[in-house]
Scaffold this motif. Structure first.
Motif, PDB file in Angstrom:
ATOM      1  N   ALA A   1      49.320 -51.407  10.750  1.00 29.77           N
ATOM      2  CA  ALA A   1      50.300 -50.404  11.150  1.00 29.77           C
ATOM      3  C   ALA A   1      49.676 -49.496  12.190  1.00 29.77           C
ATOM      4  O   ALA A   1      48.817 -48.671  11.865  1.00 29.77           O
ATOM      5  N   GLY A   2      50.090 -49.630  13.437  1.00 27.79           N
ATOM      6  CA  GLY A   2      49.503 -48.830  14.490  1.00 27.79           C
ATOM      7  C   GLY A   2      50.086 -47.431  14.558  1.00 27.79           C
ATOM      8  O   GLY A   2      51.201 -47.169  14.113  1.00 27.79           O
ATOM      9  N   ASN A   3      49.278 -46.512  15.117  1.00 30.49           N
ATOM     10  CA  ASN A   3      49.725 -45.159  15.437  1.00 30.49           C
ATOM     11  C   ASN A   3      50.039 -44.358  14.173  1.00 30.49           C
ATOM     12  O   ASN A   3      51.194 -44.053  13.873  1.00 30.49           O
TER      13      ASN A   3
ATOM     14  N   VAL B   1      41.871 -48.271   6.186  1.00 32.50           N
ATOM     15  CA  VAL B   1      42.460 -48.633   7.477  1.00 32.50           C
ATOM     16  C   VAL B   1      42.155 -50.110   7.679  1.00 32.50           C
ATOM     17  O   VAL B   1      41.005 -50.492   7.897  1.00 32.50           O
ATOM     18  N   HIS B   2      43.183 -50.936   7.574  1.00 35.73           N
ATOM     19  CA  HIS B   2      43.042 -52.397   7.506  1.00 35.73           C
ATOM     20  C   HIS B   2      43.880 -53.003   8.630  1.00 35.73           C
ATOM     21  O   HIS B   2      45.109 -52.958   8.592  1.00 35.73           O
ATOM     22  N   GLY B   3      43.199 -53.536   9.652  1.00 36.33           N
ATOM     23  CA  GLY B   3      43.929 -54.216  10.715  1.00 36.33           C
ATOM     24  C   GLY B   3      44.822 -53.316  11.544  1.00 36.33           C
ATOM     25  O   GLY B   3      45.669 -53.818  12.284  1.00 36.33           O
ATOM     26  N   SER B   4      44.639 -52.017  11.464  1.00 33.55           N
ATOM     27  CA  SER B   4      45.495 -51.073  12.186  1.00 33.55           C
ATOM     28  C   SER B   4      44.750 -50.494  13.386  1.00 33.55           C
ATOM     29  O   SER B   4      43.517 -50.395  13.385  1.00 33.55           O
ATOM     30  N   THR B   5      45.502 -50.070  14.395  1.00 36.45           N
ATOM     31  CA  THR B   5      44.909 -49.475  15.580  1.00 36.45           C
ATOM     32  C   THR B   5      45.513 -48.107  15.831  1.00 36.45           C
ATOM     33  O   THR B   5      46.653 -47.829  15.460  1.00 36.45           O
ATOM     34  N   HIS B   6      44.720 -47.258  16.481  1.00 40.25           N
ATOM     35  CA  HIS B   6      45.116 -45.892  16.820  1.00 40.25           C
ATOM     36  C   HIS B   6      45.485 -45.115  15.561  1.00 40.25           C
ATOM     37  O   HIS B   6      46.651 -44.936  15.219  1.00 40.25           O
ATOM     38  N   VAL B   7      44.436 -44.673  14.889  1.00 40.35           N
ATOM     39  CA  VAL B   7      44.568 -43.923  13.636  1.00 40.35           C
ATOM     40  C   VAL B   7      43.722 -42.657  13.756  1.00 40.35           C
ATOM     41  O   VAL B   7      42.572 -42.706  14.215  1.00 40.35           O
TER      42      VAL B   7
ATOM     43  N   GLY C   1      39.449 -55.901  11.410  1.00 36.73           N
ATOM     44  CA  GLY C   1      40.022 -55.807  12.748  1.00 36.73           C
ATOM     45  C   GLY C   1      40.619 -54.472  13.097  1.00 36.73           C
ATOM     46  O   GLY C   1      41.255 -54.336  14.156  1.00 36.73           O
ATOM     47  N   ALA C   2      40.445 -53.462  12.270  1.00 35.84           N
ATOM     48  CA  ALA C   2      40.922 -52.123  12.631  1.00 35.84           C
ATOM     49  C   ALA C   2      40.201 -51.664  13.900  1.00 35.84           C
ATOM     50  O   ALA C   2      39.069 -52.062  14.181  1.00 35.84           O
ATOM     51  N   ASP C   3      40.854 -50.791  14.656  1.00 37.39           N
ATOM     52  CA  ASP C   3      40.283 -50.422  15.946  1.00 37.39           C
ATOM     53  C   ASP C   3      40.852 -49.081  16.402  1.00 37.39           C
ATOM     54  O   ASP C   3      41.943 -48.678  15.994  1.00 37.39           O
ATOM     55  N   HIS C   4      40.101 -48.398  17.256  1.00 37.91           N
ATOM     56  CA  HIS C   4      40.520 -47.131  17.862  1.00 37.91           C
ATOM     57  C   HIS C   4      40.898 -46.105  16.791  1.00 37.91           C
ATOM     58  O   HIS C   4      42.058 -45.745  16.619  1.00 37.91           O
ATOM     59  N   VAL C   5      39.871 -45.646  16.094  1.00 40.10           N
ATOM     60  CA  VAL C   5      40.040 -44.711  14.977  1.00 40.10           C
ATOM     61  C   VAL C   5      39.184 -43.475  15.236  1.00 40.10           C
ATOM     62  O   VAL C   5      38.003 -43.595  15.593  1.00 40.10           O
ATOM     63  N   THR C   6      39.778 -42.303  15.049  1.00 45.28           N
ATOM     64  CA  THR C   6      39.031 -41.042  15.105  1.00 45.28           C
ATOM     65  C   THR C   6      39.081 -40.371  13.734  1.00 45.28           C
ATOM     66  O   THR C   6      40.162 -40.190  13.164  1.00 45.28           O
ATOM     67  N   VAL C   7      37.898 -40.031  13.217  1.00 47.56           N
ATOM     68  CA  VAL C   7      37.755 -39.383  11.913  1.00 47.56           C
ATOM     69  C   VAL C   7      37.073 -38.035  12.162  1.00 47.56           C
ATOM     70  O   VAL C   7      35.883 -37.996  12.476  1.00 47.56           O
ATOM     71  N   SER C   8      37.830 -36.938  12.041  1.00 46.60           N
ATOM     72  CA  SER C   8      37.320 -35.644  12.490  1.00 46.60           C
ATOM     73  C   SER C   8      37.568 -34.542  11.472  1.00 46.60           C
ATOM     74  O   SER C   8      38.600 -34.505  10.805  1.00 46.60           O
TER      75      SER C   8
END
Length: 435
Positions: free
Chosen positions: A180-182, A219-225, A262-269
């Motif tokens: 699930a992206g975004n 976060v599993h297979g998701s992008t932009h999280v 395969g998750a990608d583009h993740v920011t943890v802040s």
């Protein structure tokens, strides 16, 4: 306050009241300025890997009819399952949602008996060479499936989940951000799920082990999280409170946050990760090159890791940027390592602060699982600059690490002096501290 949303009946779910109130109108009515609506916040440009490409906006553009205010776990799952036709949604969490209010007994399959399970699989009876099987193991697995169906909540694409107020949270639930992206998750206190039905594996290690399920968030297979200003904790059930069976701790916790498959583009802040064992894993298998190579790009910044044992994070494959985090090792807690260097990883660790008690050497901060290059620059231990790679290689020569991750992060909005990081993170990280 003006309520815009009607009572919705969702098929197969408890009816859910959607109370949507305009903060601007509420403030105007009181004569004060309009407060910021954090539910419509988006990840700033350049703020870590989650900002790459299309960026991360979650449900910021949700129409009023797709803004849900929930006060129960059933209502929360119903809001996530509501059909918006793919349109953005916001789910506002009020108070603490309890995913296991009925207790473990509510999930037990008919005939499951833990005392019988212990008797059947006692190593003195079963041995330690063969995985467990038989009626009680089958009933344990059935009970586990019942719990999984109840405590897992699947967050769809283009969604923001946000705590409304400083005391919002979830106990016993597992947020699944799967394919699930975004997606944005902010301002929640997440008490780690307690696995009611861990499996005994007599073949795990020399003496066997209890293995549990359910991370607080995956976060599993998701992008932009974007995962921001949350508090992850074992809460009422620290490992020290768990019993022992067959000589091993009856482990009922898994991870606090996993970024995998395969998750990608993740920011943890600006999160707090507290008092947990296996805390944060990026990449779950050395054999997952087909899904993970070239992905698992994650930024970790301004997070507090306090009283955690290991995996802060452990990395496979990904280009992981970890900067301006504060790692506090407690003298009364076990400690293994902070950064785990794994298969084909490319960790860049810069300007982090570490607070270590007497007797814990800085060489333990890094842990080599597989040969992979790592960059570690500008870090401070107990206020002093330390070359983490050099001190590791000197103290743990059997695990020599190679310097030079081979890339330089550019997606950063601010980088603070590591001497200021402990104070900044203490004041601003975690749930209830959004500004």
């Amino acid at each position: 306050m003006r309520t815009h949303a009607p009572l919705l009946a969702l098929a197969g779910c408890t009816a859910l009241v959607l109370s949507l109130t305009s903060p601007a109108r509420a403030a105007a009515g009181s004569g004060g300025p309009a407060p910021r609506d954090f539910a419509r916040g988006t990840l700033p440009a350049g703020d870590g890997w989650g900002s790459a490409g299309t960026g991360t906006t979650g449900g910021a553009a949700a129409a009023p009819e797709h803004v849900y205010t929930v006060t129960t776990w059933a209502g929360f799952k119903a809001a996530l399952a509501a059909d918006t036709g793919g349109a953005p949604r916001i789910v506002r969490v009020v108070g603490t949602l309890d995913a296991t209010g009925g207790g473990c007994a509510a999930f037990e399959a008919a005939g499951y008996d833990f005392a019988r399970y212990l008797a059947d699989y006692d190593p003195a009876v079963w041995g330690r060479d063969t995985p467990v099987s038989g009626p009680q193991e089958d009933l344990r697995a059935a009970s586990a499936r019942n719990q999984a169906a109840s405590v897992k909540a699947y967050v769809p694409a283009h969604t923001t989940v946000v705590g409304a107020g400083p005391h919002a949270g979830i106990t016993g639930g597992s947020l699944q951000i799967q394919n699930a992206g975004n997606v944005i998750v902010r301002n929640l206190t997440l008490e780690s799920p307690l696995d009611c039905f861990p499996q005994w594996d007599p073949t795990d290690g020399a003496t066997g082990a209890w293995n549990s399920e359910y991370d607080a968030m995956v976060v599993h297979g998701s992008t932009h999280v974007w995962i921001d200003h949350n508090t992850f904790t074992d809460g009422r059930h620290p490992d020290s409170s768990l019993p022992r069976h067959f000589g091993e701790i009856y482990q009922q916790h898994d991870g606090e946050l996993d970024v995998v498959r395969g998750a990608d583009h993740v920011t943890v802040s600006w999160n707090v990760f507290a008092d947990h064992d296996k805390t944060l894993m990026i990449g779950n298998s050395d054999s997952a090159a087909a899904t993970d190579a070239g992905r698992l790009r994650v930024t970790l910044h301004h997070n507090l890791f306090t009283g955690v044992v290991e995996r802060a994070p452990r990395v496979r494959f990904g280009q992981v940027d970890a900067y301006n985090n504060h790692y506090v090792v407690k003298k009364d807690r076990p400690y293994a390592y902070s950064f785990g260097i794994g298969h084909e990883s490319r960790l860049y660790a810069e300007k982090n602060a570490f607070t270590l008690p007497a007797g814990v050497g800085a060489g333990r901060i890094l842990k080599k699982w597989k040969d992979a290059p790592v960059t570690a620059v500008g870090n401070r231990v107990n206020g002093r600059p330390v070359d983490l790679i050099a001190v590791h290689n000197a103290e743990v020569p059997e695990e020599t690490l190679r310097p030079g991750a081979g890339w330089t992060p550019v997606l950063r909005t601010r980088v603070d002096d590591p001497r200021a990081v402990p104070g900044l993170v203490a004041a601003r990280a975690g749930a209830g501290r959004l500004r």
